[in-house]
Design a protein around this motif. Structure first.
Motif, PDB file in Angstrom:
ATOM      1  N   LEU A 118      26.457 -66.389   5.576  1.00  0.00           N
ATOM      2  CA  LEU A 118      26.075 -65.055   6.024  1.00  0.00           C
ATOM      3  C   LEU A 118      27.305 -64.152   6.135  1.00  0.00           C
ATOM      4  O   LEU A 118      27.261 -62.970   5.821  1.00  0.00           O
ATOM      5  CB  LEU A 118      25.345 -65.117   7.357  1.00  0.00           C
ATOM      6  N   ARG A 119      28.407 -64.747   6.561  1.00  0.00           N
ATOM      7  CA  ARG A 119      29.657 -63.977   6.685  1.00  0.00           C
ATOM      8  C   ARG A 119      30.122 -63.458   5.316  1.00  0.00           C
ATOM      9  O   ARG A 119      30.554 -62.319   5.184  1.00  0.00           O
ATOM     10  CB  ARG A 119      30.730 -64.848   7.326  1.00  0.00           C
ATOM     11  N   GLU A 120      29.991 -64.303   4.289  1.00  0.00           N
ATOM     12  CA  GLU A 120      30.400 -63.874   2.950  1.00  0.00           C
ATOM     13  C   GLU A 120      29.477 -62.776   2.426  1.00  0.00           C
ATOM     14  O   GLU A 120      29.935 -61.809   1.816  1.00  0.00           O
ATOM     15  CB  GLU A 120      30.402 -65.067   1.991  1.00  0.00           C
ATOM     16  N   ASP A 130      29.174 -55.229   2.864  1.00  0.00           N
ATOM     17  CA  ASP A 130      29.698 -54.306   3.873  1.00  0.00           C
ATOM     18  C   ASP A 130      28.615 -53.954   4.902  1.00  0.00           C
ATOM     19  O   ASP A 130      28.441 -52.800   5.291  1.00  0.00           O
ATOM     20  CB  ASP A 130      30.274 -53.046   3.229  1.00  0.00           C
ATOM     21  N   ILE A 131      27.874 -55.005   5.300  1.00  0.00           N
ATOM     22  CA  ILE A 131      26.827 -54.883   6.324  1.00  0.00           C
ATOM     23  C   ILE A 131      27.176 -55.901   7.405  1.00  0.00           C
ATOM     24  O   ILE A 131      27.591 -57.017   7.102  1.00  0.00           O
ATOM     25  CB  ILE A 131      25.433 -55.176   5.737  1.00  0.00           C
ATOM     26  N   ALA A 132      26.984 -55.537   8.656  1.00  0.00           N
ATOM     27  CA  ALA A 132      27.334 -56.423   9.768  1.00  0.00           C
ATOM     28  C   ALA A 132      26.626 -57.772   9.659  1.00  0.00           C
ATOM     29  O   ALA A 132      25.464 -57.842   9.249  1.00  0.00           O
ATOM     30  CB  ALA A 132      26.975 -55.764  11.095  1.00  0.00           C
ATOM     31  N   VAL A 133      27.330 -58.829  10.043  1.00  0.00           N
ATOM     32  CA  VAL A 133      26.763 -60.187  10.024  1.00  0.00           C
ATOM     33  C   VAL A 133      25.495 -60.236  10.860  1.00  0.00           C
ATOM     34  O   VAL A 133      24.510 -60.891  10.475  1.00  0.00           O
ATOM     35  CB  VAL A 133      27.785 -61.235  10.534  1.00  0.00           C
ATOM     36  N   TYR A 179      17.941 -60.028   8.885  1.00  0.00           N
ATOM     37  CA  TYR A 179      17.140 -60.000   7.652  1.00  0.00           C
ATOM     38  C   TYR A 179      16.696 -61.418   7.290  1.00  0.00           C
ATOM     39  O   TYR A 179      15.531 -61.653   6.982  1.00  0.00           O
ATOM     40  CB  TYR A 179      17.917 -59.408   6.477  1.00  0.00           C
ATOM     41  N   PHE A 180      17.638 -62.365   7.352  1.00  0.00           N
ATOM     42  CA  PHE A 180      17.332 -63.738   6.969  1.00  0.00           C
ATOM     43  C   PHE A 180      16.434 -64.437   7.994  1.00  0.00           C
ATOM     44  O   PHE A 180      15.688 -65.344   7.639  1.00  0.00           O
ATOM     45  CB  PHE A 180      18.617 -64.532   6.712  1.00  0.00           C
TER      46      PHE A 180
END
Length: 122
Positions: A22-24, A30-33, A39-40
């Motif tokens: 998720l971090r990658e 360029d969306i916050a983790v 979303y997931f």
């Protein structure tokens, strides 16, 4: 067109296939983790206004994510291939172009000619 659940199932599959965290995904879009996580986890709908960012992050087309048809061009297909397969496609295309550029064509003259042989140009 895919609904929200179908889009997220596809993105989960792409995430697993590409072994992305998720971090990658956050870094590439360029969306916050925290937003990516929502979303997931399905606590927030997929943001269609950020579709292009996700497509680029996963190296697919926006049309692929949405499952809508678009006239296909070779660049779209090529960009979805892994690097090793891209090299094969490039090599084959280069070989075909070289052959095309080096083809000799014969012009046959109806009747007789002084030389008696076809004229070749390249």
């Amino acid at each position: 067109m895919r609904n929200n659940e179908e889009i997220m199932q596809l993105l989960e599959r792409l995430k697993a296939d590409k072994k992305m965290s998720l971090r990658e995904i956050s870094r590439k879009t360029d969306i916050a983790v925290s937003s990516i996580s929502r979303y997931f986890n399905r606590t927030r709908d997929f943001p269609l206004d950020k579709l292009d960012r996700f497509a680029k992050a996963f190296n697919v087309s926006p049309e692929y994510i949405l499952n809508v048809s678009k006239p296909c061009d070779m660049t779209t297909i090529y960009n979805q291939l892994h690097e090793k397969r891209q090299a094969k496609v490039y090599s084959y295309a280069q070989q075909q172009l070289d052959e095309q550029l080096n083809e000799k064509r014969s012009i046959y003259v109806v009747g007789t000619s002084a030389a008696g042989e076809p004229i070749e140009y390249g």
